[in-house]
Design an enzyme around this catalytic site. Structure first.
Site, PDB file in Angstrom:
ATOM      1  N   GLN A 169     -22.472 -24.571  36.620  1.00 15.08           N
ATOM      2  CA  GLN A 169     -22.192 -23.607  35.329  1.00 15.08           C
ATOM      3  C   GLN A 169     -23.573 -22.712  35.335  1.00 15.08           C
ATOM      4  O   GLN A 169     -24.192 -22.825  34.307  1.00 15.08           O
ATOM      5  CB  GLN A 169     -22.003 -24.625  34.368  1.00 15.08           C
ATOM      6  CG  GLN A 169     -21.563 -23.841  32.915  1.00 15.08           C
ATOM      7  CD  GLN A 169     -20.201 -23.260  33.165  1.00 15.08           C
ATOM      8  OE1 GLN A 169     -19.452 -22.855  34.293  1.00 15.08           O
ATOM      9  NE2 GLN A 169     -19.783 -22.706  31.966  1.00 15.08           N
ATOM     10  N   HIS A 206     -19.119 -26.948  36.406  1.00 14.26           N
ATOM     11  CA  HIS A 206     -18.196 -26.288  37.308  1.00 14.26           C
ATOM     12  C   HIS A 206     -18.073 -25.041  36.930  1.00 14.26           C
ATOM     13  O   HIS A 206     -17.504 -24.828  35.781  1.00 14.26           O
ATOM     14  CB  HIS A 206     -17.021 -26.965  37.885  1.00 14.26           C
ATOM     15  CG  HIS A 206     -16.461 -26.728  39.363  1.00 14.26           C
ATOM     16  ND1 HIS A 206     -15.390 -27.327  39.905  1.00 14.26           N
ATOM     17  CD2 HIS A 206     -16.787 -25.485  39.968  1.00 14.26           C
ATOM     18  CE1 HIS A 206     -15.103 -26.885  40.883  1.00 14.26           C
ATOM     19  NE2 HIS A 206     -15.881 -25.718  41.120  1.00 14.26           N
ATOM     20  N   LEU A 207     -18.341 -24.110  37.521  1.00 10.75           N
ATOM     21  CA  LEU A 207     -18.450 -22.509  37.075  1.00 10.75           C
ATOM     22  C   LEU A 207     -17.108 -22.094  36.334  1.00 10.75           C
ATOM     23  O   LEU A 207     -16.284 -22.126  37.148  1.00 10.75           O
ATOM     24  CB  LEU A 207     -18.950 -21.435  38.113  1.00 10.75           C
ATOM     25  CG  LEU A 207     -19.041 -20.149  37.572  1.00 10.75           C
ATOM     26  CD1 LEU A 207     -20.113 -20.018  36.398  1.00 10.75           C
ATOM     27  CD2 LEU A 207     -19.528 -19.370  38.677  1.00 10.75           C
ATOM     28  N   HIS A 208     -17.286 -21.642  35.224  1.00  5.21           N
ATOM     29  CA  HIS A 208     -16.114 -21.108  34.615  1.00  5.21           C
ATOM     30  C   HIS A 208     -16.396 -20.393  33.300  1.00  5.21           C
ATOM     31  O   HIS A 208     -17.474 -20.550  32.575  1.00  5.21           O
ATOM     32  CB  HIS A 208     -15.078 -22.230  34.160  1.00  5.21           C
ATOM     33  CG  HIS A 208     -15.931 -23.300  33.130  1.00  5.21           C
ATOM     34  ND1 HIS A 208     -16.821 -24.254  33.461  1.00  5.21           N
ATOM     35  CD2 HIS A 208     -15.389 -23.286  31.791  1.00  5.21           C
ATOM     36  CE1 HIS A 208     -16.897 -24.835  32.274  1.00  5.21           C
ATOM     37  NE2 HIS A 208     -16.295 -24.327  31.305  1.00  5.21           N
ATOM     38  N   LEU A 209     -15.476 -19.362  32.921  1.00  9.90           N
ATOM     39  CA  LEU A 209     -15.608 -18.517  31.534  1.00  9.90           C
ATOM     40  C   LEU A 209     -14.195 -19.198  30.831  1.00  9.90           C
ATOM     41  O   LEU A 209     -13.223 -19.683  31.429  1.00  9.90           O
ATOM     42  CB  LEU A 209     -15.396 -17.150  31.652  1.00  9.90           C
ATOM     43  CG  LEU A 209     -16.582 -16.465  32.543  1.00  9.90           C
ATOM     44  CD1 LEU A 209     -16.141 -15.084  32.560  1.00  9.90           C
ATOM     45  CD2 LEU A 209     -17.960 -16.553  31.834  1.00  9.90           C
TER      46      LEU A 209
END
Length: 368
Positions: A169, A206-209
C-alpha cells in the site's frame, strides 16, 4: 473479464458544478457513461447479495457550524466489515498469508479499466532514484474496479492494480493517474477518490484506491489556500480544521501531477510518515469563487496509528479529514458537534510547529 475502455476524449472538462436538484439517485441526466456502467454493475452486485450488508441510502445531515461537516450513520459498516489487518509499519512488506485481493471472489470484480491509447501527458517514469527506502519498479498496466464489500456509501469501489503483482500500500504514479482520470470520466459532482497509507488507517496492505459517490458538497472543494510552489500548483490549505497540502490540475498535465504526488508520498514513506489522500472536483485556488474548474488532490501527513482500528466514533482517515464523517453508532451520530469533531480530527494530526517544519521540507524536496 469485462473491460471499460476510454480515451482522453471521454474526459469531462471543464469542471462540473453542483446542480440545485437534490435527487441524484433518480435523476440520471448528469451522469456519464463511466458512471452508468459503474453504478449499474454495482447495483447488480448488491442485488446478488455479494456485499456484507445492503446499502442503498444512508441517514445524512450537515452538522451546524462553519465547516459544514457531512455526517452519515452507517452502523452496519462498523459491525459487519472484515477485521482490519494488524499493521505495524508504513514500510511493511506484503504478507501472502493475510487477506489480500488475490483471495477475493471473481464475482466482486465489476470491470477492468483500459486506456485505449497513450495519454498525451507521457508514459510513467521510474521512481525517485534518491529515495532512502528502496522502492521497486511499481509500474502496472491493468487495474480492476471491484466492489468494496463493506461499503461506506453508494457505489463504493476499489481500484486495484493487477493483484498478482502483490504491491504494498504505497502509491504509484500509474494508480494515481488512474484516480485522476476516473474523476474526469465521471459526470457526477460527488464522485471522489482517496487513499489511506499504512499507519493512516489502511485496512489491507495490498495496493488500492477507494472511489465512491457522496451527494453532498464539501468545504474542501473551495477552501482557501496559500501557494507554496506556484509553477506546479502546489498549495497549503488555510482556515481548515485539517491543514494539508494539495495539487491542483485542470486536466491537462495529469501524468506530471501524478508523479509529483508520488514524489511527495514517497518522501513520507521514506520518513515513516503516515498519510491520506483525497481527490475531488474543486475550485481553482487562485479564484475560489469559480465553479470547480479542476481537481484538487489533497494530501495530509498525520500521526501513525498501528494495530487494530479503534472502536471510536469514527477513525480519522481520508473521508474524515476531508469533512465526510461516517458514524458507527446512533448515539455518536446524534450528539457529536462540529467542535467535538474538530477536536478528534486534530488529535490525529501534527502540531503547528511540526506541520510548518514539514511544509518547508516539502517545498525544498519538490523544487530539487
Amino acid at each position: 473479464m469485462e473491460e471499460y475502455r476510454y480515451t482522453e476524449e471521454d474526459f469531462i472538462l471543464p469542471g462540473i458544478t453542483w446542480p440545485r436538484r437534490r435527487n441524484y439517485t433518480e435523476d440520471k441526466s448528469f451522469i456519464s457513461d463511466f458512471d452508468r456502467v459503474l453504478q449499474s454493475r454495482w447495483v447488480e452486485k448488491m442485488e446478488q447479495g455479494l456485499f456484507r450488508y445492503p446499502l442503498w441510502s444512508l441517514e445524512t445531515k450537515i452538522l451546524p457550524g462553519s465547516m459544514k461537516y457531512v455526517a452519515q450513520l452507517n452502523v452496519k459498516r462498523g459491525i459487519e466489515r472484515r477485521k482490519p489487518q494488524d499493521i505495524k509499519s508504513i514500510q511493511e512488506k506484503f504478507n501472502p498469508s493475510q487477506f489480500n485481493f488475490n483471495r477475493m471472489k471473481h464475482e466482486e470484480i465489476l470491470f477492468q479499466m483500459v486506456r485505449c491509447e497513450e495519454v498525451s501527458t507521457g508514459a510513467p517514469t521510474a521512481r525517485d532514484p534518491n529515495a532512502d527506502f528502496p522502492l521497486p519498479d511499481r509500474r502496472h498496466s491493468r487495474t480492476l474496479v471491484v466492489i468494496n464489500v463493506s461499503p461506506l456509501e453508494f457505489g463504493h469501489v476499489l481500484f486495484i492494480p493487477d493483484p498478482s503483482l502483490c504491491l504494498t500500500q504505497i502509491l504509484t504514479p500509474d494508480l494515481t493517474l488512474l484516480g485522476l482520470e476516473s474523476i474526469l470520466l465521471s459526470g457526477h459532482p460527488g464522485f471522489r477518490v482517496g487513499f489511506n497509507s499504512l499507519g493512516g488507517f489502511a485496512s489491507i496492505n495490498h495496493l488500492h484506491l477507494h472511489g465512491f459517490y457522496l451527494n453532498e458538497e464539501l468545504l474542501i472543494e473551495s477552501a482557501q489556500s496559500k501557494p507554496l510552489i506556484p509553477n506546479i500548483h502546489f498549495h497549503q490549505l488555510v482556515n481548515f480544521p485539517a491543514p494539508g497540502f494539495f495539487f491542483y490540475t485542470e486536466g491537462k498535465d495529469l501524468m506530471s501531477v501524478s508523479q509529483r504526488i508520488c514524489r511527495m508520498t514517497d518522501y513520507f514513506v521514506n520518513r515513516n510518515i503516515a498519510h491520506n489522500m483525497f481527490m475531488t472536483r474543486g475550485s481553482n485556488p487562485a479564484n475560489t469563487a469559480c465553479q470547480r474548474e479542476g481537481i484538487r488532490v489533497v494530501i495530509w501527513a498525520r500521526k501513525s496509528c498501528f494495530g487494530a482500528k479503534e472502536e471510536s466514533a469514527f477513525n480519522v482517515a481520508l473521508c474524515e479529514l476531508a469533512g465526510h464523517l461516517p458514524f458507527k453508532s446512533e448515539e455518536d451520530f446524534s450528539i457529536l458537534t462540529e467542535e467535538s469533531v474538530i477536536g478528534i480530527v486534530k488529535s490525529y494530526l501534527f502540531s503547528d510547529e511540526e506541520f510548518n517544519s514539514l511544509s518547508l521540507e516539502l517545498v525544498e524536496h519538490l523544487m530539487t
